[in-house]
Scaffold this motif. Sequence first.
Motif, PDB file in Angstrom:
ATOM      1  N   VAL A   9       0.805  -1.184   0.084  1.00  0.00           N
ATOM      2  CA  VAL A   9       0.019  -0.040   0.007  1.00  0.00           C
ATOM      3  C   VAL A   9       0.860   1.204  -0.099  1.00  0.00           C
ATOM      4  O   VAL A   9       1.739   1.387   0.873  1.00  0.00           O
ATOM      5  N   PRO A  10       0.521   2.053  -0.850  1.00  0.00           N
ATOM      6  CA  PRO A  10       1.533   3.334  -0.904  1.00  0.00           C
ATOM      7  C   PRO A  10       1.236   4.459   0.137  1.00  0.00           C
ATOM      8  O   PRO A  10       0.250   4.291   0.760  1.00  0.00           O
ATOM      9  N   GLU A  11       2.303   5.198   0.566  1.00  0.00           N
ATOM     10  CA  GLU A  11       2.146   6.186   1.479  1.00  0.00           C
ATOM     11  C   GLU A  11       1.018   7.004   1.310  1.00  0.00           C
ATOM     12  O   GLU A  11       0.557   7.196   0.202  1.00  0.00           O
ATOM     13  N   GLY A  12       0.201   7.126   2.235  1.00  0.00           N
ATOM     14  CA  GLY A  12      -0.841   8.061   2.142  1.00  0.00           C
ATOM     15  C   GLY A  12      -2.388   7.324   2.011  1.00  0.00           C
ATOM     16  O   GLY A  12      -3.533   7.912   2.232  1.00  0.00           O
ATOM     17  N   TYR A  13      -2.050   5.991   2.028  1.00  0.00           N
ATOM     18  CA  TYR A  13      -3.330   5.079   1.962  1.00  0.00           C
ATOM     19  C   TYR A  13      -3.396   4.249   3.108  1.00  0.00           C
ATOM     20  O   TYR A  13      -2.248   4.069   3.907  1.00  0.00           O
ATOM     21  N   GLU A  14      -4.359   3.787   3.470  1.00  0.00           N
ATOM     22  CA  GLU A  14      -4.670   2.973   4.762  1.00  0.00           C
ATOM     23  C   GLU A  14      -4.097   1.528   4.598  1.00  0.00           C
ATOM     24  O   GLU A  14      -4.475   0.727   3.591  1.00  0.00           O
ATOM     25  N   THR A  15      -3.438   1.146   5.534  1.00  0.00           N
ATOM     26  CA  THR A  15      -3.124  -0.382   5.634  1.00  0.00           C
ATOM     27  C   THR A  15      -4.104  -1.194   6.241  1.00  0.00           C
ATOM     28  O   THR A  15      -5.040  -0.656   7.080  1.00  0.00           O
ATOM     29  N   PHE A  16      -3.906  -2.526   6.087  1.00  0.00           N
ATOM     30  CA  PHE A  16      -4.807  -3.380   6.808  1.00  0.00           C
ATOM     31  C   PHE A  16      -4.636  -3.153   8.157  1.00  0.00           C
ATOM     32  O   PHE A  16      -5.746  -3.104   9.017  1.00  0.00           O
ATOM     33  N   GLU A  17      -3.573  -2.964   8.589  1.00  0.00           N
ATOM     34  CA  GLU A  17      -3.237  -2.719  10.241  1.00  0.00           C
ATOM     35  C   GLU A  17      -3.970  -1.382  10.582  1.00  0.00           C
ATOM     36  O   GLU A  17      -4.314  -1.317  11.664  1.00  0.00           O
ATOM     37  N   ALA A  18      -3.796  -0.409   9.673  1.00  0.00           N
ATOM     38  CA  ALA A  18      -4.404   0.739  10.254  1.00  0.00           C
ATOM     39  C   ALA A  18      -5.957   0.707  10.333  1.00  0.00           C
ATOM     40  O   ALA A  18      -6.532   1.403  11.223  1.00  0.00           O
ATOM     41  N   VAL A  19      -6.483  -0.005   9.492  1.00  0.00           N
ATOM     42  CA  VAL A  19      -8.107  -0.030   9.451  1.00  0.00           C
ATOM     43  C   VAL A  19      -8.470  -1.050  10.701  1.00  0.00           C
ATOM     44  O   VAL A  19      -9.188  -0.657  11.673  1.00  0.00           O
ATOM     45  N   ALA A  20      -7.568  -2.067  10.929  1.00  0.00           N
ATOM     46  CA  ALA A  20      -7.927  -2.785  12.125  1.00  0.00           C
ATOM     47  C   ALA A  20      -7.866  -2.094  13.397  1.00  0.00           C
ATOM     48  O   ALA A  20      -8.436  -2.220  14.204  1.00  0.00           O
ATOM     49  N   SER A  21      -6.752  -1.180  13.547  1.00  0.00           N
ATOM     50  CA  SER A  21      -6.550  -0.192  14.685  1.00  0.00           C
ATOM     51  C   SER A  21      -7.534   0.554  15.067  1.00  0.00           C
ATOM     52  O   SER A  21      -8.092   0.746  16.170  1.00  0.00           O
ATOM     53  N   ARG A  22      -8.182   1.283  13.857  1.00  0.00           N
ATOM     54  CA  ARG A  22      -9.283   2.235  14.186  1.00  0.00           C
ATOM     55  C   ARG A  22     -10.547   1.645  14.540  1.00  0.00           C
ATOM     56  O   ARG A  22     -11.374   1.987  15.322  1.00  0.00           O
ATOM     57  N   LEU A  23     -10.865   0.403  14.061  1.00  0.00           N
ATOM     58  CA  LEU A  23     -11.858  -0.430  14.481  1.00  0.00           C
ATOM     59  C   LEU A  23     -11.824  -0.957  15.865  1.00  0.00           C
ATOM     60  O   LEU A  23     -12.870  -0.883  16.631  1.00  0.00           O
ATOM     61  N   ARG A  24     -10.720  -1.415  16.241  1.00  0.00           N
ATOM     62  CA  ARG A  24     -10.378  -1.801  17.560  1.00  0.00           C
ATOM     63  C   ARG A  24     -10.600  -0.697  18.773  1.00  0.00           C
ATOM     64  O   ARG A  24     -11.108  -0.719  19.565  1.00  0.00           O
ATOM     65  N   SER A  25     -10.045   0.563  18.346  1.00  0.00           N
ATOM     66  CA  SER A  25     -10.359   1.568  18.987  1.00  0.00           C
ATOM     67  C   SER A  25     -11.850   1.966  19.277  1.00  0.00           C
ATOM     68  O   SER A  25     -12.437   2.160  20.454  1.00  0.00           O
ATOM     69  N   LEU A  26     -12.539   1.972  18.026  1.00  0.00           N
ATOM     70  CA  LEU A  26     -14.011   2.094  18.125  1.00  0.00           C
ATOM     71  C   LEU A  26     -14.649   1.179  19.279  1.00  0.00           C
ATOM     72  O   LEU A  26     -15.482   1.308  20.156  1.00  0.00           O
ATOM     73  N   LEU A  27     -14.302  -0.265  19.208  1.00  0.00           N
ATOM     74  CA  LEU A  27     -14.840  -1.364  19.892  1.00  0.00           C
ATOM     75  C   LEU A  27     -14.530  -1.036  21.386  1.00  0.00           C
ATOM     76  O   LEU A  27     -15.314  -1.227  22.155  1.00  0.00           O
ATOM     77  N   ALA A  28     -13.226  -0.500  21.772  1.00  0.00           N
ATOM     78  CA  ALA A  28     -12.807  -0.369  22.985  1.00  0.00           C
ATOM     79  C   ALA A  28     -13.722   0.996  23.641  1.00  0.00           C
ATOM     80  O   ALA A  28     -13.973   0.814  24.806  1.00  0.00           O
ATOM     81  N   ARG A  29     -13.948   1.918  22.689  1.00  0.00           N
ATOM     82  CA  ARG A  29     -14.620   2.979  23.484  1.00  0.00           C
ATOM     83  C   ARG A  29     -16.298   2.529  23.573  1.00  0.00           C
ATOM     84  O   ARG A  29     -16.857   3.079  24.376  1.00  0.00           O
ATOM     85  N   LEU A  30     -16.545   1.607  22.885  1.00  0.00           N
ATOM     86  CA  LEU A  30     -18.030   1.198  23.116  1.00  0.00           C
ATOM     87  C   LEU A  30     -18.202   0.225  24.208  1.00  0.00           C
ATOM     88  O   LEU A  30     -19.210  -0.062  24.692  1.00  0.00           O
ATOM     89  N   ALA A  31     -16.995  -0.513  24.593  1.00  0.00           N
ATOM     90  CA  ALA A  31     -17.325  -1.569  25.588  1.00  0.00           C
ATOM     91  C   ALA A  31     -17.529  -0.816  26.860  1.00  0.00           C
ATOM     92  O   ALA A  31     -17.389   0.380  27.186  1.00  0.00           O
TER      93      ALA A  31
END
Length: 114
Positions: free
Chosen positions: A92-114
Amino acid sequence: LPRFRLSAHGVRQAEEAAAHLASRQLALILCSPMLRARTTARELQRGQARAHRQPQGPPLRQEAALLEVHTPHDGKPLSTFAGRWHTLYDDVPEGYETFEAVASRLRSLLARLA
């Protein structure tokens, strides 16, 4: 795609989703800030209100964490990826989201909801 409305088919799908979920009482509806996601979420909210005889249905909350993945493949037809879904996040070129970045933002959302 910002400001991209639901097609007539998309509206029917939202209505069908609302009907399918009517037997469950939802506590909260989360959606991305994208217009078509908000439209779908509002249809779910209306369906809940009707099904459970509530004036408004469950609260609706927009979450930026649910925005679409930003990749170099934006706007390309799905047929472009036939047989190579497993490579979409390779190099993935710089400036785009990697799989890890997407997973991280979704984990953060789930943590806020818990």
